[in-house]
Design a protein around this motif. Sequence first.
Motif, short mmCIF file in Angstrom:
data_model
loop_
_atom_site.label_atom_id
_atom_site.label_comp_id
_atom_site.label_asym_id
_atom_site.label_seq_id
_atom_site.Cartn_x
_atom_site.Cartn_y
_atom_site.Cartn_z
N TRP A 69 -18.96 63.31 6.24
CA TRP A 69 -18.11 62.93 5.11
C TRP A 69 -18.43 63.73 3.86
CZ3 TRP A 69 -13.75 60.92 5.93
CH2 TRP A 69 -13.55 60.03 6.99
N HIS A 70 -19.70 64.11 3.70
CA HIS A 70 -20.06 64.96 2.55
C HIS A 70 -19.39 66.33 2.68
CE1 HIS A 70 -22.54 66.20 -0.86
NE2 HIS A 70 -22.70 67.35 -0.23
N ALA A 71 -19.47 66.92 3.88
CA ALA A 71 -18.83 68.21 4.12
C ALA A 71 -17.31 68.09 4.00
CB ALA A 71 -19.21 68.74 5.50
N PHE A 72 -16.77 66.97 4.48
CA PHE A 72 -15.32 66.74 4.39
C PHE A 72 -14.89 66.65 2.92
CE2 PHE A 72 -11.45 64.24 4.39
CZ PHE A 72 -10.78 64.67 5.53
N TYR A 225 -18.13 74.76 8.40
CA TYR A 225 -19.52 75.17 8.65
C TYR A 225 -20.27 74.05 9.35
CZ TYR A 225 -24.19 77.02 7.77
OH TYR A 225 -25.46 77.51 7.91
N PHE A 226 -20.02 72.81 8.95
CA PHE A 226 -20.63 71.65 9.61
C PHE A 226 -20.23 71.60 11.08
CE2 PHE A 226 -20.22 67.27 11.04
CZ PHE A 226 -21.48 66.76 10.79
N LEU A 227 -18.94 71.83 11.37
CA LEU A 227 -18.47 71.83 12.76
C LEU A 227 -19.09 72.97 13.55
CD1 LEU A 227 -14.67 71.01 12.29
CD2 LEU A 227 -16.50 69.46 12.97
N MET A 228 -19.19 74.14 12.92
CA MET A 228 -19.78 75.29 13.61
C MET A 228 -21.23 74.99 14.00
SD MET A 228 -20.33 79.20 12.25
CE MET A 228 -21.76 78.71 11.26
N LYS A 229 -21.99 74.39 13.08
CA LYS A 229 -23.38 74.02 13.39
C LYS A 229 -23.44 72.98 14.51
CE LYS A 229 -25.31 72.55 9.73
NZ LYS A 229 -26.38 72.02 8.87
N MET A 230 -22.52 72.02 14.45
CA MET A 230 -22.50 70.98 15.47
C MET A 230 -22.24 71.56 16.85
SD MET A 230 -19.96 67.67 15.71
CE MET A 230 -20.59 66.89 14.24
N ILE A 231 -21.31 72.51 16.93
CA ILE A 231 -20.96 73.11 18.22
C ILE A 231 -22.06 74.05 18.71
CG2 ILE A 231 -19.31 74.63 19.38
CD1 ILE A 231 -17.18 73.50 17.43
N LYS A 232 -22.58 74.89 17.81
CA LYS A 232 -23.57 75.89 18.21
C LYS A 232 -24.91 75.25 18.55
CE LYS A 232 -24.11 79.80 16.29
NZ LYS A 232 -24.36 80.89 15.31
N GLU A 233 -25.35 74.29 17.75
CA GLU A 233 -26.67 73.71 17.94
C GLU A 233 -26.66 72.55 18.93
OE1 GLU A 233 -28.15 72.64 14.13
OE2 GLU A 233 -27.93 74.67 13.29
N ALA A 234 -25.44 72.07 19.28
CA ALA A 234 -25.31 70.97 20.23
C ALA A 234 -26.24 69.81 19.83
CB ALA A 234 -25.61 71.44 21.65
N ARG A 235 -26.24 69.52 18.53
CA ARG A 235 -27.14 68.49 18.03
C ARG A 235 -26.39 67.62 17.02
NH1 ARG A 235 -30.32 68.66 13.62
NH2 ARG A 235 -30.03 70.91 13.44
N VAL A 236 -26.52 66.30 17.17
CA VAL A 236 -25.84 65.36 16.29
C VAL A 236 -26.86 64.35 15.77
CG1 VAL A 236 -23.99 63.66 16.10
CG2 VAL A 236 -23.72 65.61 17.64
N ASP A 237 -26.76 64.05 14.49
CA ASP A 237 -27.66 63.07 13.89
C ASP A 237 -27.16 61.67 14.24
OD1 ASP A 237 -29.47 61.65 12.44
OD2 ASP A 237 -28.68 62.21 10.47
N THR A 238 -27.86 60.99 15.15
CA THR A 238 -27.46 59.65 15.57
C THR A 238 -28.45 58.58 15.11
OG1 THR A 238 -28.59 60.04 17.69
CG2 THR A 238 -26.22 60.51 17.59
N GLY A 239 -29.25 58.93 14.13
CA GLY A 239 -30.25 57.99 13.64
C GLY A 239 -29.62 56.74 13.06
N GLY A 240 -30.11 55.58 13.50
CA GLY A 240 -29.63 54.30 12.97
C GLY A 240 -28.33 53.83 13.56
N VAL A 260 -10.83 67.13 15.84
CA VAL A 260 -9.53 66.44 15.73
C VAL A 260 -9.38 65.85 14.33
CG1 VAL A 260 -8.18 64.48 16.55
CG2 VAL A 260 -9.34 65.96 18.20
N ILE A 261 -10.41 65.18 13.83
CA ILE A 261 -10.34 64.59 12.50
C ILE A 261 -10.15 65.66 11.43
CG2 ILE A 261 -11.64 63.29 10.76
CD1 ILE A 261 -13.02 61.80 13.06
N ALA A 262 -10.81 66.81 11.61
CA ALA A 262 -10.70 67.90 10.63
C ALA A 262 -9.32 68.53 10.64
CB ALA A 262 -11.76 68.96 10.91
#
Length: 288
Positions: A69-72, A225-240, A260-262
């Motif tokens: 949401w910050h990047a959005f 850029y957030f999406l690119m990092k998400m796709i390349k690093e295959a890592r998502v912050d799921t804490g909490g 899709v949301i973007a």
Amino acid sequence: MRKVRFNWADFIIWLLLGLFALIALYPFIYVLAGSFNDGMDYSAGGIWLFPREVTFANYSVVLMDDDFWHAFGNTVLITAVGTVCALLFTSVVAYAMSRRELRFRNFFQIANLFTMFFSGGLIPYFMIIVLLGLYDNFLVYIIPSIYSVYNMIIIQNFFKGLPEELREAAIIDGASELKIWWTIYMPLSKPVLATVALWLATGFWNSYFSTMVYTRAGDLETLQYFLMKMIKEARVDTGGMDPSLIEQTTSATISFAAIVIATIPILLVYPFIQKYFAKGIMIGSLKG
């Protein structure tokens, strides 16, 4: 009633157009199907057109991610401010360039065209960004993109096609050049301005290179850029987050949901501008 004759040439043309449309649409269909599918089930393969095990967990994970949401929000602000500033600046230059009485007009025209074919390269450009104090600054998204020669030429040609009598009447009434541009030329140029605004907004919305090169990311991170990092690093912050949601997702399906949301804001804006698009590009490129 006139009979419609069957024509093999028309049939082949429609077949090819349908094939090209399918090729263009399929990546969207694939991403949409993956975004609504269970992550572990998607990993097994075989998801091509429709989700096999429908779930909204991927969207839930994305919508609960504060970084998303910050990047959005950054991207929305950059797109809104950048589009307005670039449209105003480019159109005022286009108005000046459309006037034959402008001093050194030919020189400015050649100088503008020169920049379309030649550039100083990335390293000198980066050095200028740093020298101007724009590195890791929000304005690095706005100022370097505030002017486009191509867009200026499109708007300039449209301005040339407007009746000269309107400007002459305004001058007789004592209007300044700035007032003529704002109160006469801008309202009459909605088709070409809407077209250029769509190009600008799409460019700002899809931009990630400026974040990657001219910022340290962090608070200035953009959505793409957030999406690119998400796709390349295959890592998502799921804490909490709820463990039951995490079990239904993978980094791939979550990235599909984020994509899709973007895409939704551009899809929502385009129908309102579509009626101006074809008219604006044709008139702006041919008149003058």
